[in-house]
Design an enzyme around this catalytic site. Structure first.
Site, PDB file in Angstrom:
ATOM      1  N   ARG A 113      -1.777  -6.400  -8.218  1.00 47.73           N
ATOM      2  CA  ARG A 113      -0.675  -7.360  -8.055  1.00 47.73           C
ATOM      3  C   ARG A 113      -0.682  -8.406  -9.152  1.00 47.73           C
ATOM      4  O   ARG A 113       0.334  -8.949  -9.524  1.00 47.73           O
ATOM      5  CB  ARG A 113      -0.778  -8.041  -6.680  1.00 47.73           C
ATOM      6  CG  ARG A 113      -0.513  -7.113  -5.513  1.00 47.73           C
ATOM      7  CD  ARG A 113      -1.004  -7.707  -4.220  1.00 47.73           C
ATOM      8  NE  ARG A 113      -2.441  -7.951  -4.279  1.00 47.73           N
ATOM      9  CZ  ARG A 113      -3.132  -8.597  -3.366  1.00 47.73           C
ATOM     10  NH1 ARG A 113      -2.526  -9.069  -2.321  1.00 47.73           N
ATOM     11  NH2 ARG A 113      -4.432  -8.763  -3.497  1.00 47.73           N
TER      12      ARG A 113
ATOM     13  N   HIS B 108       0.844  -1.208   0.000  1.00 48.35           N
ATOM     14  CA  HIS B 108       0.000   0.000   0.000  1.00 48.35           C
ATOM     15  C   HIS B 108       0.877   1.256   0.000  1.00 48.35           C
ATOM     16  O   HIS B 108       0.589   2.224  -0.715  1.00 48.35           O
ATOM     17  CB  HIS B 108      -0.901   0.014   1.235  1.00 48.35           C
ATOM     18  CG  HIS B 108      -1.929  -1.087   1.271  1.00 48.35           C
ATOM     19  ND1 HIS B 108      -2.094  -1.915   2.345  1.00 48.35           N
ATOM     20  CD2 HIS B 108      -2.851  -1.496   0.356  1.00 48.35           C
ATOM     21  CE1 HIS B 108      -3.081  -2.776   2.108  1.00 48.35           C
ATOM     22  NE2 HIS B 108      -3.550  -2.558   0.902  1.00 48.35           N
TER      23      HIS B 108
ATOM     24  N   LYS C 123     -15.416  -7.979   4.899  1.00 45.60           N
ATOM     25  CA  LYS C 123     -14.282  -8.199   5.807  1.00 45.60           C
ATOM     26  C   LYS C 123     -14.572  -7.733   7.230  1.00 45.60           C
ATOM     27  O   LYS C 123     -14.995  -6.595   7.421  1.00 45.60           O
ATOM     28  CB  LYS C 123     -13.053  -7.452   5.278  1.00 45.60           C
ATOM     29  CG  LYS C 123     -12.539  -7.993   3.955  1.00 45.60           C
ATOM     30  CD  LYS C 123     -11.324  -7.194   3.505  1.00 45.60           C
ATOM     31  CE  LYS C 123     -10.783  -7.717   2.193  1.00 45.60           C
ATOM     32  NZ  LYS C 123      -9.705  -6.843   1.664  1.00 45.60           N
TER      33      LYS C 123
ATOM     34  N   SER D  86      -2.726  -8.050   3.091  1.00 44.95           N
ATOM     35  CA  SER D  86      -2.993  -7.815   4.516  1.00 44.95           C
ATOM     36  C   SER D  86      -3.266  -9.146   5.215  1.00 44.95           C
ATOM     37  O   SER D  86      -2.823  -9.364   6.347  1.00 44.95           O
ATOM     38  CB  SER D  86      -4.188  -6.877   4.664  1.00 44.95           C
ATOM     39  OG  SER D  86      -3.926  -5.661   4.019  1.00 44.95           O
TER      40      SER D  86
HETATM   41  N1  COA Z   1       0.084  -4.082  -2.240  1.00 44.71           N
HETATM   42  C1  COA Z   1      -0.203  -4.941  -1.278  1.00 44.71           C
HETATM   43  N2  COA Z   1      -1.403  -5.469  -1.065  1.00 44.71           N
HETATM   44  C2  COA Z   1      -2.341  -5.100  -1.907  1.00 44.71           C
HETATM   45  C3  COA Z   1      -2.116  -4.211  -2.936  1.00 44.71           C
HETATM   46  C4  COA Z   1      -0.842  -3.676  -3.094  1.00 44.71           C
HETATM   47  N3  COA Z   1      -0.530  -2.822  -4.049  1.00 44.71           N
HETATM   48  N4  COA Z   1      -3.249  -4.042  -3.587  1.00 44.71           N
HETATM   49  C5  COA Z   1      -4.136  -4.817  -2.978  1.00 44.71           C
HETATM   50  N5  COA Z   1      -3.594  -5.452  -1.966  1.00 44.71           N
HETATM   51  C6  COA Z   1      -4.233  -6.417  -1.072  1.00 44.71           C
HETATM   52  C7  COA Z   1      -4.492  -5.920   0.298  1.00 44.71           C
HETATM   53  O1  COA Z   1      -3.428  -6.221   1.149  1.00 44.71           O
HETATM   54  C8  COA Z   1      -5.754  -6.637   0.654  1.00 44.71           C
HETATM   55  O2  COA Z   1      -5.499  -7.946   1.089  1.00 44.71           O
HETATM   56  P1  COA Z   1      -6.585  -8.808   1.886  1.00 44.71           P
HETATM   57  O3  COA Z   1      -7.658  -9.172   0.922  1.00 44.71           O
HETATM   58  O4  COA Z   1      -5.797  -9.947   2.351  1.00 44.71           O
HETATM   59  O5  COA Z   1      -7.125  -7.949   2.991  1.00 44.71           O
HETATM   60  C9  COA Z   1      -6.482  -6.689  -0.666  1.00 44.71           C
HETATM   61  O6  COA Z   1      -5.480  -6.731  -1.638  1.00 44.71           O
HETATM   62  C10 COA Z   1      -7.295  -5.488  -0.924  1.00 44.71           C
HETATM   63  O7  COA Z   1      -7.434  -4.746   0.247  1.00 44.71           O
HETATM   64  P2  COA Z   1      -7.410  -3.193   0.322  1.00 44.71           P
HETATM   65  O8  COA Z   1      -6.490  -2.583  -0.654  1.00 44.71           O
HETATM   66  O9  COA Z   1      -7.184  -2.852   1.762  1.00 44.71           O
HETATM   67  O10 COA Z   1      -8.844  -2.807  -0.121  1.00 44.71           O
HETATM   68  P3  COA Z   1     -10.182  -3.618  -0.029  1.00 44.71           P
HETATM   69  O11 COA Z   1     -10.341  -4.397  -1.276  1.00 44.71           O
HETATM   70  O12 COA Z   1     -10.282  -4.343   1.244  1.00 44.71           O
HETATM   71  O13 COA Z   1     -11.162  -2.397   0.005  1.00 44.71           O
HETATM   72  C11 COA Z   1     -13.043  -1.139  -0.710  1.00 44.71           C
HETATM   73  C12 COA Z   1     -12.378  -2.489  -0.617  1.00 44.71           C
HETATM   74  C13 COA Z   1     -12.123  -0.164  -1.416  1.00 44.71           C
HETATM   75  C14 COA Z   1     -14.317  -1.293  -1.496  1.00 44.71           C
HETATM   76  C15 COA Z   1     -13.424  -0.687   0.708  1.00 44.71           C
HETATM   77  O14 COA Z   1     -12.440  -0.800   1.628  1.00 44.71           O
HETATM   78  C16 COA Z   1     -14.010   0.686   0.743  1.00 44.71           C
HETATM   79  O15 COA Z   1     -13.393   1.695   0.483  1.00 44.71           O
HETATM   80  N6  COA Z   1     -15.284   0.667   1.095  1.00 44.71           N
HETATM   81  C17 COA Z   1     -16.106   1.819   1.133  1.00 44.71           C
HETATM   82  C18 COA Z   1     -17.474   1.432   0.593  1.00 44.71           C
HETATM   83  C19 COA Z   1     -17.458   1.417  -0.925  1.00 44.71           C
HETATM   84  O16 COA Z   1     -17.358   2.431  -1.562  1.00 44.71           O
HETATM   85  N7  COA Z   1     -17.564   0.213  -1.478  1.00 44.71           N
HETATM   86  C20 COA Z   1     -17.579  -0.006  -2.903  1.00 44.71           C
HETATM   87  C21 COA Z   1     -18.956  -0.371  -3.321  1.00 44.71           C
HETATM   88  S1  COA Z   1     -18.998  -1.166  -4.885  1.00 44.71           S
END
Ligand code: COA
Length: 157
Positions: free
Chosen positions: A91, A18, A42, A126
């Site tokens: 990724r 991140h 989650k 994560s």
């Molecule tokens: N480097 C390391 N890890 C990465 C990465 C990178 N460049 N890109 C993605 N990842 C990993 C994360 O570590 C994480 O791993 P996990 O699944 O083991 O937890 C996963 O990929 C993605 O997690 P993260 O980047 O924290 O985002 P998320 O997918 O959990 O978030 C959102 C989802 C963005 C929808 C949410 O958190 C959010 O903002 N919600 C608000 C409500 C909303 O608008 N929702 C959308 C409706 S369609």
């Protein structure tokens, strides 16, 4: 006109992957909002408020960002904060397919936004960090120092 971007995520925890994306985005955009959102799928391990502080400590050399704990849809935050760009890291093709599955809906909800994908420099997730923590492994190479400190504090009570 200022180019404002949002980098939304659960960041549970915020990893070096991140951090890499934030560094790249901060060079391209005038301002980057790091939005700690709620993901319906989650259940959190670390509080969003604690993670916000740890993220801020991890970004001391960058000044064009703000970390926000946010409960709504990030496309709505984009509307109210004049942000036109959504930043996400990729990724692999699994990430791409996942992102595209929600990007279409988000672009329908807010047609003013554009997605910008950055290539990730690691495959760490994560969940992997948390799994390693469960087995008392050293995670210092995968997360910023302030995040490592927070995770250790929470594990040791
Ligand atoms: N480097 C390391 N890890 C990465 C990465 C990178 N460049 N890109 C993605 N990842 C990993 C994360 O570590 C994480 O791993 P996990 O699944 O083991 O937890 C996963 O990929 C993605 O997690 P993260 O980047 O924290 O985002 P998320 O997918 O959990 O978030 C959102 C989802 C963005 C929808 C949410 O958190 C959010 O903002 N919600 C608000 C409500 C909303 O608008 N929702 C959308 C409706 S369609």
């Amino acid at each position: 006109m200022n180019k404002i971007a949002i980098y939304p995520g659960s960041f549970d925890p915020f990893t070096n992957g991140h951090l890499d994306i934030v560094k790249k985005a901060s060079k391209l955009f005038d301002k980057v909002y790091i939005l700690i959102g709620v993901s319906g799928k989650k259940k959190r391990t670390y509080s969003r408020e604690d993670m916000k502080i740890a993220i801020e400590k991890s970004l001391e050399n960058i000044d064009n960002y703000e970390v926000i704990v946010f409960d709504g849809l990030f496309v709505d935050f984009a509307k109210t904060h004049n942000a036109k760009y959504i930043v996400r890291g990729l990724r692999n093709n699994v990430d791409y397919n996942y992102e595209e599955s929600i990007a279409e809906i988000n672009c329908m909800l807010n047609p003013d936004i554009e997605y910008v994908y950055f290539r990730a420099n690691t495959i760490i997730s994560s969940s992997m960090v948390k799994e390693l923590m469960n087995y008392c492994q050293d995670i210092s190479q995968f997360v910023p120092e302030a995040v490592n400190k927070l995770l250790k504090e929470k594990t040791n009570g």
